[in-house]
Design a protein around this motif. Structure first.
Motif, short mmCIF file in Angstrom:
data_model
loop_
_atom_site.label_atom_id
_atom_site.label_comp_id
_atom_site.label_asym_id
_atom_site.label_seq_id
_atom_site.Cartn_x
_atom_site.Cartn_y
_atom_site.Cartn_z
N GLU A 248 0.83 -1.21 0.00
CA GLU A 248 0.00 0.00 0.00
C GLU A 248 0.86 1.25 0.00
N GLU A 249 1.90 1.25 0.84
CA GLU A 249 2.78 2.43 0.91
C GLU A 249 3.58 2.58 -0.39
N ALA A 250 4.05 1.48 -0.94
CA ALA A 250 4.80 1.55 -2.19
C ALA A 250 3.92 2.06 -3.32
N ASP A 251 2.65 1.68 -3.32
CA ASP A 251 1.74 2.15 -4.36
C ASP A 251 1.52 3.66 -4.25
N ILE A 252 1.39 4.15 -3.01
CA ILE A 252 1.23 5.59 -2.80
C ILE A 252 2.46 6.34 -3.33
N VAL A 253 3.64 5.85 -2.97
CA VAL A 253 4.88 6.50 -3.40
C VAL A 253 5.00 6.47 -4.92
N ARG A 254 4.68 5.33 -5.52
CA ARG A 254 4.79 5.20 -6.97
C ARG A 254 3.85 6.17 -7.69
N ALA A 274 11.51 0.30 -9.78
CA ALA A 274 11.69 -0.86 -8.90
C ALA A 274 12.30 -0.47 -7.57
N GLU A 275 12.99 0.68 -7.52
CA GLU A 275 13.62 1.09 -6.27
C GLU A 275 12.60 1.52 -5.22
N VAL A 276 11.37 1.81 -5.64
CA VAL A 276 10.36 2.26 -4.69
C VAL A 276 10.19 1.27 -3.55
N LEU A 305 10.81 9.39 8.87
CA LEU A 305 10.78 8.39 7.80
C LEU A 305 9.35 8.13 7.34
N SER A 306 8.69 9.18 6.98
CA SER A 306 7.29 9.11 6.56
C SER A 306 7.18 8.76 5.09
N THR A 307 5.96 8.51 4.67
CA THR A 307 5.69 8.26 3.25
C THR A 307 6.08 9.47 2.41
N ALA A 308 5.84 10.68 2.94
CA ALA A 308 6.20 11.89 2.21
C ALA A 308 7.70 11.97 1.96
N GLU A 309 8.49 11.52 2.95
CA GLU A 309 9.95 11.53 2.77
C GLU A 309 10.39 10.48 1.75
N ALA A 310 9.70 9.35 1.72
CA ALA A 310 10.00 8.34 0.70
C ALA A 310 9.73 8.89 -0.69
N ILE A 311 8.66 9.65 -0.82
CA ILE A 311 8.34 10.29 -2.10
C ILE A 311 9.45 11.26 -2.50
N SER A 312 9.96 12.01 -1.53
CA SER A 312 11.04 12.96 -1.82
C SER A 312 12.31 12.24 -2.26
N MET A 314 12.54 9.32 -3.74
CA MET A 314 12.35 8.78 -5.08
C MET A 314 12.30 9.88 -6.15
N THR A 315 11.70 11.02 -5.81
CA THR A 315 11.66 12.12 -6.78
C THR A 315 13.06 12.65 -7.06
#
Length: 380
Positions: A248-254, A274-276, A305-312, A314-315
């Protein structure tokens, strides 16, 4: 965008009528104007006074779906439907809504989209900080006119809250617990009596139908400026959790990285992210203090280490791949962002990160490239 359900935009509504072309991040009501228009056109359910959409349509806008005419509404929030329904139902009553959660759980994002769907405008906002003054909640004065003519309506400068009361719209109060306690309490009369006294003019502003407040608060700020019990009672509190599962979290980030990549015109291959899953796995393991297989206990860093930081992360990796690589995001592209996200304290967090690299990442054969990329950044 034209507001078809609520009051017409006025000069006091910042950004009204502006062209979204070329804007780095247009407000929700402009970015998703087509979806909102389709929902409004097909929405035949009862709408509360001044609402652009019915509660059902607002929920569909947030969670996504396919409409009867084939229009695909993209999900703005991935999570439990009941949480969104409770939030929307609260706004349809006279109770304000408090979105609570750790950093990066989409509180501001959800609040913005709720305001866009309900009021047609998300731009009435009070940004909470330690320096937020009472004038931001109530009203201020044009001191040149005040000195020249004394207290008058022309000298009064309405706050976003006052403007929302007058127009029958939602107003957003961001980071409520960052606001000093005495300023927070200015909301009590507004929320309980739906009036805002203006004693200098011997009058008051009464809220019209459609007015309500969406506030956000970070539960890591507990103890900064705790809400009084009187203020808490005036809110329906909805806690937005971190995503329940890795997928679920990976899908949000992707989804968000693909959207941001398109908006930023990053010429990278968005089909190969794939790194997500690896970035999200690292974040979830360090956040929970245990590996995914539950076999190894870990120390947690000071970072959220939130989902928002994972998005950052990856971006940033997407930008590196697009401008300095072959367009396909790899371990070398995400390593720097990963280390930067985890190591906020150069001493304690660095120890935590090094232990994680040596005890977890190193032992995963399929992660050997990520291990080397991270070690190359800090070979000591």
């Amino acid at each position: 965008m034209t507001d078809t359900a609520g009051p017409t935009d006025t000069p006091t509504d910042p950004g009204a009528g502006t062209d979204a072309a070329g804007v780095l991040r247009p407000p929700a009501e402009q970015a998703f104007a087509d979806e909102l228009a389709a929902l409004e056109r097909l929405d035949d359910r009862p709408r509360p006074p001044k609402w652009r959409l019915s509660p059902w349509a607002v929920t569909t806008y947030l969670l996504g779906g396919t409409l009867s005419d084939g229009t695909v509404v993209t999900p703005k929030y991935v999570g439990a439907r009941r949480l969104v329904e409770v939030a929307v139902a609260s706004l349809a009553t006279d109770r304000a809504l408090l979105l609570l959660g750790v950093p990066g759980t989409a509180k501001t994002w959800v609040g913005e989209h709720l305001a866009a769907a309900v009021s047609g405008s998300s731009r009435l906002v009070v940004q909470g900080t330690a320096g937020t003054a009472e004038e931001s909640i109530r009203y201020g004065w044009n001191y040149a006119r005040l000195l020249a003519d004394g207290p008058s309506r022309d000298a009064l400068v309405p706050s976003p809250v006052m403007r929302a009361m007058q127009a029958g719209r939602l107003v957003r109060v961001e980071e409520l617990t960052r606001i000093p306690a005495d300023v927070q309490d200015a909301l009590i009369t507004i929320l309980s009596e739906k009036t805002l006294p203006v004693p200098e003019l011997d009058t008051e502003v009464q809220a019209v139908q459609g007015f309500n407040v969406i506030a956000t608060a970070n539960n890591r700020d507990k103890g900064v400026n705790d809400l009084s019990s009187a203020l808490k009672r005036r809110f329906t509190t909805v806690v937005l959790p971190l995503p329940a599962t890795l997928s679920e979290e990976a899908d949000i980030v992707r989804r968000r990285v693909a959207s941001l990549g398109a908006a930023l015109r990053l010429p990278a291959d968005l089909e190969h992210l794939a790194e997500v899953e690896r970035v999200v796995t690292v974040f979830r393991e360090l956040r929970s203090g245990v590996t995914a297989d539950q076999r190894t206990s870990l120390k947690s860093p000071s970072a959220t280490l939130s989902t928002a930081e994972a998005i950052s992360v990856m971006t940033n990796g997407l930008a590196l791949a697009a401008h300095f690589g072959d367009g396909r995001v790899g371990a070398d592209d995400v390593a720097a962002g990963l280390v930067s996200a985890v190591v906020k304290d150069p001493v304690q967090d660095r120890i935590v990160w090094q232990e994680y690299l040596e005890t977890v990442v190193k032992d995963r054969r399929e992660w050997s490239d990520l291990y080397r990329a991270c070690r190359d950044l800090d070979p000591a």
